[in-house]
Design an enzyme around this catalytic site. Structure first.
Site, PDB file in Angstrom:
ATOM      1  N   ASP A  17       0.856  -1.177   0.164  1.00 21.03           N
ATOM      2  CA  ASP A  17      -0.007   0.097  -0.107  1.00 21.03           C
ATOM      3  C   ASP A  17       0.685   1.307  -0.103  1.00 21.03           C
ATOM      4  OD1 ASP A  17      -2.064  -1.839   0.361  1.00 21.03           O
ATOM      5  OD2 ASP A  17      -1.897  -1.840   2.452  1.00 21.03           O
ATOM      6  N   LYS A  70       2.149   2.318  -5.132  1.00 23.83           N
ATOM      7  CA  LYS A  70       3.032   1.870  -6.339  1.00 23.83           C
ATOM      8  C   LYS A  70       2.208   2.492  -7.698  1.00 23.83           C
ATOM      9  CE  LYS A  70       3.630  -2.248  -4.649  1.00 23.83           C
ATOM     10  NZ  LYS A  70       3.031  -2.180  -3.136  1.00 23.83           N
ATOM     11  N   LYS A  87       0.529   4.743  -8.442  1.00 24.05           N
ATOM     12  CA  LYS A  87       0.451   6.209  -9.191  1.00 24.05           C
ATOM     13  C   LYS A  87       1.732   6.164  -9.964  1.00 24.05           C
ATOM     14  CE  LYS A  87       0.849  10.859  -7.724  1.00 24.05           C
ATOM     15  NZ  LYS A  87       0.624  11.691  -6.608  1.00 24.05           N
ATOM     16  N   GLY A 125      -4.433  -4.499  -4.445  1.00 24.09           N
ATOM     17  CA  GLY A 125      -5.441  -3.698  -4.976  1.00 24.09           C
ATOM     18  C   GLY A 125      -5.121  -2.435  -5.050  1.00 24.09           C
ATOM     19  N   HIS A 126      -5.387  -1.989  -6.310  1.00 25.46           N
ATOM     20  CA  HIS A 126      -4.978  -0.539  -6.617  1.00 25.46           C
ATOM     21  C   HIS A 126      -6.259   0.261  -7.189  1.00 25.46           C
ATOM     22  CE1 HIS A 126      -3.271  -3.159  -9.500  1.00 25.46           C
ATOM     23  NE2 HIS A 126      -3.973  -2.791 -10.355  1.00 25.46           N
ATOM     24  N   THR A 127      -6.514   1.513  -6.855  1.00 29.85           N
ATOM     25  CA  THR A 127      -7.733   2.129  -7.322  1.00 29.85           C
ATOM     26  C   THR A 127      -7.398   2.708  -8.525  1.00 29.85           C
ATOM     27  OG1 THR A 127      -8.199   2.580  -5.025  1.00 29.85           O
ATOM     28  CG2 THR A 127      -9.210   3.839  -6.475  1.00 29.85           C
ATOM     29  N   ARG A 179       2.639 -29.375  -5.838  1.00 26.48           N
ATOM     30  CA  ARG A 179       2.529 -29.685  -7.026  1.00 26.48           C
ATOM     31  C   ARG A 179       1.204 -30.391  -7.286  1.00 26.48           C
ATOM     32  NH1 ARG A 179       7.874 -31.765  -5.830  1.00 26.48           N
ATOM     33  NH2 ARG A 179       6.863 -31.340  -3.721  1.00 26.48           N
ATOM     34  N   GLN A 232       2.295  -6.343  -3.517  1.00 26.01           N
ATOM     35  CA  GLN A 232       2.593  -6.513  -2.119  1.00 26.01           C
ATOM     36  C   GLN A 232       4.024  -5.622  -2.026  1.00 26.01           C
ATOM     37  OE1 GLN A 232       1.575  -9.621  -3.566  1.00 26.01           O
ATOM     38  NE2 GLN A 232      -0.528  -8.708  -3.023  1.00 26.01           N
ATOM     39  N   THR A 290      -8.459  -3.557  -0.668  1.00 24.81           N
ATOM     40  CA  THR A 290      -9.065  -4.860  -0.972  1.00 24.81           C
ATOM     41  C   THR A 290      -9.974  -5.282   0.060  1.00 24.81           C
ATOM     42  OG1 THR A 290      -6.954  -5.606  -2.242  1.00 24.81           O
ATOM     43  CG2 THR A 290      -8.241  -7.349  -1.401  1.00 24.81           C
ATOM     44  N   THR A 291      -9.642  -5.135   1.185  1.00 22.79           N
ATOM     45  CA  THR A 291     -10.570  -5.522   2.219  1.00 22.79           C
ATOM     46  C   THR A 291     -11.224  -4.266   2.908  1.00 22.79           C
ATOM     47  OG1 THR A 291      -8.693  -5.133   3.841  1.00 22.79           O
ATOM     48  CG2 THR A 291      -8.661  -7.532   2.976  1.00 22.79           C
ATOM     49  N   LYS A 351       3.098  10.391  -0.635  1.00 22.07           N
ATOM     50  CA  LYS A 351       2.108  10.851   0.458  1.00 22.07           C
ATOM     51  C   LYS A 351       2.838  11.931   1.255  1.00 22.07           C
ATOM     52  CE  LYS A 351      -1.658   8.018   0.816  1.00 22.07           C
ATOM     53  NZ  LYS A 351      -2.495   7.017   1.240  1.00 22.07           N
ATOM     54  N   LEU A 352       3.859  12.612   0.829  1.00 22.14           N
ATOM     55  CA  LEU A 352       4.548  13.637   1.772  1.00 22.14           C
ATOM     56  C   LEU A 352       3.583  14.291   2.178  1.00 22.14           C
ATOM     57  CD1 LEU A 352       7.451  14.461   2.474  1.00 22.14           C
ATOM     58  CD2 LEU A 352       7.056  16.193   0.545  1.00 22.14           C
ATOM     59  N   THR A 400       3.113  14.094  -4.049  1.00 18.65           N
ATOM     60  CA  THR A 400       2.404  15.352  -3.122  1.00 18.65           C
ATOM     61  C   THR A 400       0.966  15.561  -3.185  1.00 18.65           C
ATOM     62  OG1 THR A 400       2.932  16.792  -4.971  1.00 18.65           O
ATOM     63  CG2 THR A 400       4.637  16.908  -3.090  1.00 18.65           C
TER      64      THR A 400
END
Ligand code: IMP
Length: 416
Positions: free
Chosen positions: A21, A24, A26, A48-50, A154, A232, A308-309, A339-340, A405
């Site tokens: 999370d 990545k 963006k 999960g990515h929006t 297997r 992940q 995701t959850t 996310k500075l 930013t």
């Protein structure tokens, strides 16, 4: 930007440095435009990515974040575990928005299939852990661990089976359903599992290539540039993460190359992505986890709820030894600090620099107490924010190339 892109070379990987999370999606979205091929190597619908499609927000779990760039081949590698109804749903979402992705999808025959029964087993195992050990791993319950268990045993069904005759498929599936029922005592809707498989077969059979490793090598030979999307993150890696509170795949740069069948030396660059603070979902150690009040503030400002959850994420402060560790494992060339702006209101910023007696050691850097939202040049950043970034560079010995930013695509500083 051109200089930065040139520095990445023909094959670049974007890898999370913390517990996932990091945002990545963006940087991938920005870079994907400039690469020829988009590839995902490992993991499944636990990611999960929006993505905004035709003005509407959608959470994608299996298709890479770079898939929205029209005309680019999208590779789903051998290291992946694929829940077919989820993949079909994502394909449908794109179709409804006028984007036909199927003809440019290349799926590895060696990627494993996640069935609904894997999800049931995931839930059953979490319950068992909770009752035996007092707490579970806090998995996403997407069947990831059980699908990789079948892979290691297997006994899993792989994407290659979409090319099989329906009768054989049914026999093979039924054998697995029978043993899952016997081993775990779970209820399974056999017809539903089979029908889902057949629906996917009809749509995707032709998109399962003979071997994605060959395909990747053809791309290399044709001098196509490749962007590898890590899923992940490093601290969730099965080998190098905070075991047992990890996922079941290899989330590092090496894992991504393995998952795609690319040789290690093919990787020209690796971008490490880390939040300016830190979050974690699920159980497990989190040395720099903040006090309740700070957690709430970071969660609210950063929108820290699992894609995701929907679970609220645990929030805390950046821990530089973890970043150094991730940089060592992955060989990062540059950081994307994301996310500075979430730290804009902090009076002082705790930065984890070590550990003593099981507790984090902090340095407190002054906050900047002014908005950095939307800034696009390093020079525009307040001095304290510049110092924060420089501190990360000095301690990790890796330059910061990109700084997030804000939420919008253009809210990004390209520093190099
Ligand atoms: P699993 O991958 O569903 O088995 O979950 C194992 C651990 O990894 C749990 O702590 C999950 O919350 C975490 N995890 C798995 N995928 C992601 C992700 O994409 N972002 C953040 N955490 C994840």
């Amino acid at each position: 930007m051109q200089k930065f892109l040139k520095s990445l070379g023909p094959v670049s990987a974007v890898i999370g440095a913390q517990w996932g999370d990091e945002g990545k999606g963006k940087v991938i979205d920005i870079l994907a435009e400039h690469f020829d091929v988009i590839a995902r190597a490992c993991g499944g619908a636990n990611a999960g990515h929006t993505i905004v499609v035709a003005g509407k927000k959608h959470v994608f779990h299996l298709l890479p974040a770079g898939s929205l760039h029209e005309g680019k081949p999208v590779v789903l590698g051998a290291g992946m575990v694929i829940h077919l109804p989820t993949l079909l749903e994502e394909i449908r979402t794109l179709k409804e928005a006028g984007m036909e992705i199927v003809p440019r999808m290349y799926i590895s025959p060696a990627a494993h299939i996640v069935f609904d029964y894997h999800k049931e087993i995931d839930t059953a195992l979490e319950h068992r852990r909770a009752s035996e050990k007092g707490q579970g791993i806090g998995t996403t319950k997407r069947g990831i661990g059980p699908a990789y268990m079948d892979k290691a045993a297997r006994s899993g069904l792989r994407m290659e089976c979409l090319r099989w005759d329906e009768k054989i498929l049914k026999t093979e599936l039924n054998a697995r359903l029978k043993s899952a029922k016997e081993m775990y005592g779970i209820a399974i809707d056999e017809d539903k599992e089979f029908n889902q498989l057949i629906t996917a077969k009809k749509l995707l059979e032709d998109r399962v290539v003979s071997n994605t490793a060959h395909l990747m090598h053809e791309f290399l030979e044709k001098k196509r540039t490749i962007l590898i999307e890590g899923a992940q993150a490093t601290l969730l890696d099965l080998d190098h993460g905070t075991y047992p509170y990890v996922t079941s795949s290899f989330t590092t740069a090496a894992g991504a190359l393995q998952g795609l069948g690319l040789p290690p030396r093919a990787l020209a660059s690796c971008i490490g992505v880390a939040k300016a603070y830190c979050t974690r979902v699920g159980s497990g150690t989190f040395l720099t986890e903040a006090d309740e009040e700070s957690q709430k503030r970071l969660r609210d400002r950063g929108g820290e709820y699992g894609a995701t959850t929907g679970r609220p994420r645990r929030c805390g402060w950046i821990h530089l030894p973890d970043l150094k560790y991730a940089a060592q494992i992955n060989g990062f060339d540059t950081w994307n600090i994301t996310k500075l702006d979430v730290l804009d209101t902090e009076e002082k910023i705790p930065v984890g620099i070590g550990e003593k007696d099981g507790k984090a050691e902090y340095t407190y850097l002054p906050g900047w107490k002014t908005s950095t939202v939307g800034l696009q040049s390093f020079k525009e950043l307040p001095k304290a924010a510049q110092d924060f970034i420089s501190f990360i560079e000095e301690h990790t010995k890796i330059p910061v190339g990109l700084i997030g930013t804000g939420q919008k695509r253009e809210d990004m500083i390209i520093k190099s």
